[in-house]
Motif scaffolding. Structure first.
Motif, PDB file in Angstrom:
ATOM      1  N   ARG A 295       6.875   5.469   2.893  1.00 24.16           N
ATOM      2  CA  ARG A 295       6.117   5.180   1.641  1.00 24.16           C
ATOM      3  C   ARG A 295       6.953   4.735   0.467  1.00 24.16           C
ATOM      4  NH1 ARG A 295       1.706   9.350  -1.136  1.00 24.16           N
ATOM      5  NH2 ARG A 295       2.041   8.527  -3.132  1.00 24.16           N
ATOM      6  N   GLU A 296       8.403   5.602   0.428  1.00 15.45           N
ATOM      7  CA  GLU A 296       9.278   5.286  -0.571  1.00 15.45           C
ATOM      8  C   GLU A 296       9.694   3.758  -0.614  1.00 15.45           C
ATOM      9  OE1 GLU A 296      10.102   9.703   0.719  1.00 15.45           O
ATOM     10  OE2 GLU A 296       9.195   7.821   1.450  1.00 15.45           O
ATOM     11  N   LEU A 297       9.662   3.196   0.482  1.00 17.37           N
ATOM     12  CA  LEU A 297       9.989   1.750   0.518  1.00 17.37           C
ATOM     13  C   LEU A 297       9.093   0.904  -0.357  1.00 17.37           C
ATOM     14  CD1 LEU A 297      11.348  -0.701   1.537  1.00 17.37           C
ATOM     15  CD2 LEU A 297      10.196  -0.635   3.564  1.00 17.37           C
ATOM     16  N   TYR A 298       7.721   1.201  -0.313  1.00 24.37           N
ATOM     17  CA  TYR A 298       6.699   0.374  -1.004  1.00 24.37           C
ATOM     18  C   TYR A 298       6.688   0.985  -2.252  1.00 24.37           C
ATOM     19  CZ  TYR A 298       6.220  -0.697   3.918  1.00 24.37           C
ATOM     20  OH  TYR A 298       6.603  -1.205   5.240  1.00 24.37           O
ATOM     21  N   GLU A 299       7.150   2.070  -2.628  1.00 26.71           N
ATOM     22  CA  GLU A 299       7.235   2.522  -3.926  1.00 26.71           C
ATOM     23  C   GLU A 299       8.236   1.699  -4.696  1.00 26.71           C
ATOM     24  OE1 GLU A 299       5.590   7.042  -3.699  1.00 26.71           O
ATOM     25  OE2 GLU A 299       7.729   6.604  -3.456  1.00 26.71           O
TER      26      GLU A 299
ATOM     27  N   GLY B 128       2.469   0.982  -5.933  1.00 26.24           N
ATOM     28  CA  GLY B 128       1.815   1.014  -7.497  1.00 26.24           C
ATOM     29  C   GLY B 128       0.833  -0.076  -7.833  1.00 26.24           C
ATOM     30  N   HIS B 129       0.896  -1.163  -7.244  1.00 25.04           N
ATOM     31  CA  HIS B 129       0.258  -2.564  -7.585  1.00 25.04           C
ATOM     32  C   HIS B 129      -0.710  -2.983  -6.465  1.00 25.04           C
ATOM     33  CE1 HIS B 129       2.245  -3.385 -11.413  1.00 25.04           C
ATOM     34  NE2 HIS B 129       3.482  -2.997 -10.688  1.00 25.04           N
ATOM     35  N   TYR B 130      -0.549  -2.371  -5.361  1.00 22.54           N
ATOM     36  CA  TYR B 130      -1.534  -3.087  -4.062  1.00 22.54           C
ATOM     37  C   TYR B 130      -1.856  -1.933  -3.191  1.00 22.54           C
ATOM     38  CZ  TYR B 130      -2.092  -6.895  -1.012  1.00 22.54           C
ATOM     39  OH  TYR B 130      -2.687  -7.902  -0.032  1.00 22.54           O
ATOM     40  N   SER B 131      -1.750  -0.525  -3.486  1.00 26.53           N
ATOM     41  CA  SER B 131      -2.144   0.460  -2.518  1.00 26.53           C
ATOM     42  C   SER B 131      -3.429   0.375  -2.198  1.00 26.53           C
ATOM     43  CB  SER B 131      -1.518   1.750  -3.042  1.00 26.53           C
ATOM     44  OG  SER B 131      -2.432   2.106  -4.329  1.00 26.53           O
ATOM     45  N   ASP B 132      -4.531  -0.222  -3.050  1.00 28.66           N
ATOM     46  CA  ASP B 132      -5.745  -0.327  -2.570  1.00 28.66           C
ATOM     47  C   ASP B 132      -6.061  -1.027  -1.426  1.00 28.66           C
ATOM     48  OD1 ASP B 132      -6.690   1.471  -4.509  1.00 28.66           O
ATOM     49  OD2 ASP B 132      -7.193  -0.276  -5.979  1.00 28.66           O
ATOM     50  N   ASP B 133      -5.001  -2.139  -1.158  1.00 31.86           N
ATOM     51  CA  ASP B 133      -5.244  -2.853  -0.214  1.00 31.86           C
ATOM     52  C   ASP B 133      -4.280  -2.453   1.352  1.00 31.86           C
ATOM     53  OD1 ASP B 133      -6.871  -5.144  -1.103  1.00 31.86           O
ATOM     54  OD2 ASP B 133      -5.102  -5.187  -2.407  1.00 31.86           O
TER      55      ASP B 133
ATOM     56  N   GLU C  45       6.313  10.477   4.930  1.00 35.53           N
ATOM     57  CA  GLU C  45       5.174   9.530   5.010  1.00 35.53           C
ATOM     58  C   GLU C  45       5.321   8.258   5.362  1.00 35.53           C
ATOM     59  OE1 GLU C  45       1.539  11.532   2.351  1.00 35.53           O
ATOM     60  OE2 GLU C  45       3.031  10.116   1.476  1.00 35.53           O
ATOM     61  N   VAL C  46       4.704   7.547   6.578  1.00 39.99           N
ATOM     62  CA  VAL C  46       5.075   6.046   6.888  1.00 39.99           C
ATOM     63  C   VAL C  46       3.723   5.524   6.820  1.00 39.99           C
ATOM     64  CG1 VAL C  46       6.908   6.917   8.608  1.00 39.99           C
ATOM     65  CG2 VAL C  46       4.567   6.684   9.239  1.00 39.99           C
ATOM     66  N   VAL C  47       3.869   4.196   6.521  1.00 38.55           N
ATOM     67  CA  VAL C  47       2.952   3.173   6.019  1.00 38.55           C
ATOM     68  C   VAL C  47       3.069   1.926   6.846  1.00 38.55           C
ATOM     69  CG1 VAL C  47       2.050   2.143   4.105  1.00 38.55           C
ATOM     70  CG2 VAL C  47       3.041   4.065   3.717  1.00 38.55           C
TER      71      VAL C  47
ATOM     72  N   HIS D 187      11.130  -5.398   3.758  1.00 42.79           N
ATOM     73  CA  HIS D 187      12.260  -5.226   4.757  1.00 42.79           C
ATOM     74  C   HIS D 187      13.200  -6.215   4.945  1.00 42.79           C
ATOM     75  CE1 HIS D 187       8.707  -3.140   6.436  1.00 42.79           C
ATOM     76  NE2 HIS D 187       9.347  -2.312   7.354  1.00 42.79           N
ATOM     77  N   HIS D 188      13.014  -7.590   4.353  1.00 41.60           N
ATOM     78  CA  HIS D 188      13.791  -8.553   4.151  1.00 41.60           C
ATOM     79  C   HIS D 188      14.964  -8.224   3.127  1.00 41.60           C
ATOM     80  CE1 HIS D 188      11.721 -11.813   6.721  1.00 41.60           C
ATOM     81  NE2 HIS D 188      11.759 -10.619   7.572  1.00 41.60           N
TER      82      HIS D 188
END
Length: 423
Positions: free
Chosen positions: A81-85, A91-96, A107-109, A117-118
């Motif tokens: 989860r920290e990667l996408y934070e 913060g901007h896209y979690s609803d999707d 926690e993994v997503v 990743h790139h």
């Protein structure tokens, strides 16, 4: 600048053609893909013929990218989860995004995008200006938590196989790299026999879904306008369609009913290089921030194949067709020779299928193979002379040819990725 295709009423014959070419119906009739409630909504599976189309498309885009200087990578479809934070997606896209999964204390997503990743692959090594532009490409899986009400066929799905790439470059390389991506897209559309409905410069709109950095948006937008103007393409600026981190060029396609969707994109991103603290060492020995160009030549495999089905009505270009040659022995006596033709076709890299008398009359078999680019009919006369009577999907009959010559001609057309069946 060009306007979007109109939505005016269409004549009855067009509505009939639209229904006939709906990829959800035609894709299932042609045994390209299907779904099962035990797998879930928005999670189609690919049948052998559909997998053949997808594999050919994947190999095409990999080859095109290699020729353009891209290097391919693989990265996991999961991340902490920290990667996408850090990337800003949370913060901007979690609803999707799908909810996090607990693994011990972590926690993994399922990733909604490949770019974080790139960015990590880039920063895993120290980089010099001599390495730039560094072009990293991947055909990778990502996942979107789409509402069930919008799911349909291959166009809106929850599991997406994306043709994605990220170019890490200096500021003075950005326009050239983004323009080269548009050239790749145009070439792919020509080879696939499809066309862009329009080009859109997608800008931010109101609301909090976008990164709050006006200077970032101004710089990226100015560069994309320069790219589009230098390309000579007509385009329309549309607010509210940007990515959360920056503006983008969207290449729009239209289905037979005139409904638009985005297939290909080019984006300029100053945000994620800053979030991930990316650097390269310049000629002056100092550290500099690269710019990240996101681009997808043919978008997701799912949406690309859906559009190809509808654009061609299932009659794919010969190089892309799931079966390129139907071999039709008139009677049982020619069966062994027909099998040998299929084996020789496979040895030449062609996809051939045999349809014998057990499958019905010759006329019925010819009709059943109506979407196959080439048909080779073998009767007593042809068998005795080592020939095959050739029928083309468009109704032409070039006549009887030696089997070796026929397979050579087909192989040449396929290798050239020609949209013409015969010369």
């Amino acid at each position: 600048m060009c306007a979007p295709p109109g939505s005016s009423s269409r004549p009855p014959h067009h509505r009939e053609e639209t229904a006939m070419h709906d990829h959800r119906r035609l894709g299932r009739e042609l045994d390209l893909f299907d779904t099962d409630p035990l797998i879930g909504a928005g999670l189609p599976y690919w049948l052998p013929d559909g997998a053949a189309v997808r594999h050919t498309l994947e190999e095409y885009v990999r080859q095109a990218e290699r020729a353009a200087g891209y290097r391919h990578v693989y990265s996991p479809a999961l991340g902490k989860r920290e990667l996408y934070e850090l990337s800003g997606h949370w913060g901007h896209y979690s609803d999707d995004m799908f909810p996090p999964m607990r693994l011990g204390a972590e926690e993994v997503v399922l990733r909604p995008s490949l770019c974080p990743h790139h960015a990590l692959i880039y920063r895993a090594r120290s980089r010099s200006y001599r390495e730039l532009p560094l072009r990293l490409a991947e055909l990778g899986a990502m996942y979107r938590s789409e509402p069930s009400g919008v799911l349909g066929g291959l166009t809106r799905v929850r599991s997406i196989q994306l043709n994605d790439a990220h170019v890490f470059c200096t500021l003075d390389q950005v326009v050239e790299e983004a323009g080269a991506a548009l050239t790749l897209i145009a070439r792919a559309y020509a080879d696939l026999g499809i066309r862009a409905a329009r080009y859109r410069l997608s800008l931010p709109g109101d609301g909090g879904k976008y990164v709050a950095d006006p200077a970032l948006w101004r710089r990226a937008t100015a560069l994309l306008r320069e790219v589009l103007d230098e390309s000579g393409l007509q385009y329309e600026e549309v607010e509210g369609e940007a990515a959360f981190y920056g503006p983008k060029i969207d290449v729009q396609i239209a289905d037979p009913a005139g409904r638009e969707a985005t297939l290909s994109t080019v984006q300029i991103d100053f945000h994620q290089p800053e979030r991930f603290d990316l650097h390269y060492v310049g000629a002056d020995g100092a550290r500099h921030r690269p710019v990240m160009v996101h681009r997808s030549v043919i978008g997701s495999m799912e949406r690309a194949v859906a559009h190809l089905i509808e654009e061609h009505g299932g009659a794919f270009p010969a190089w892309l067709a799931p079966v390129q040659l139907a071999v039709l022995p008139v009677a049982e006596a020619q069966y062994a020779l027909a099998e040998a033709v299929v084996r020789e076709a496979a040895a030449r890299g062609l996809r051939a299928a045999l349809s014998g008398p057990e499958d019905g009359t010759l006329g019925a078999r010819i009709r059943a193979a109506r979407l196959v680019p080439y048909q080779a009919v073998i009767g007593d006369r042809e068998a005795g002379a080592g020939l095959a009577s050739v029928r083309l999907r468009d109704g032409r009959r070039p006549g009887a040819l030696p089997v070796d010559e026929l397979l050579g001609r087909i192989a040449d057309r396929v290798a050239a990725r020609s949209t013409a069946l015969w010369e």
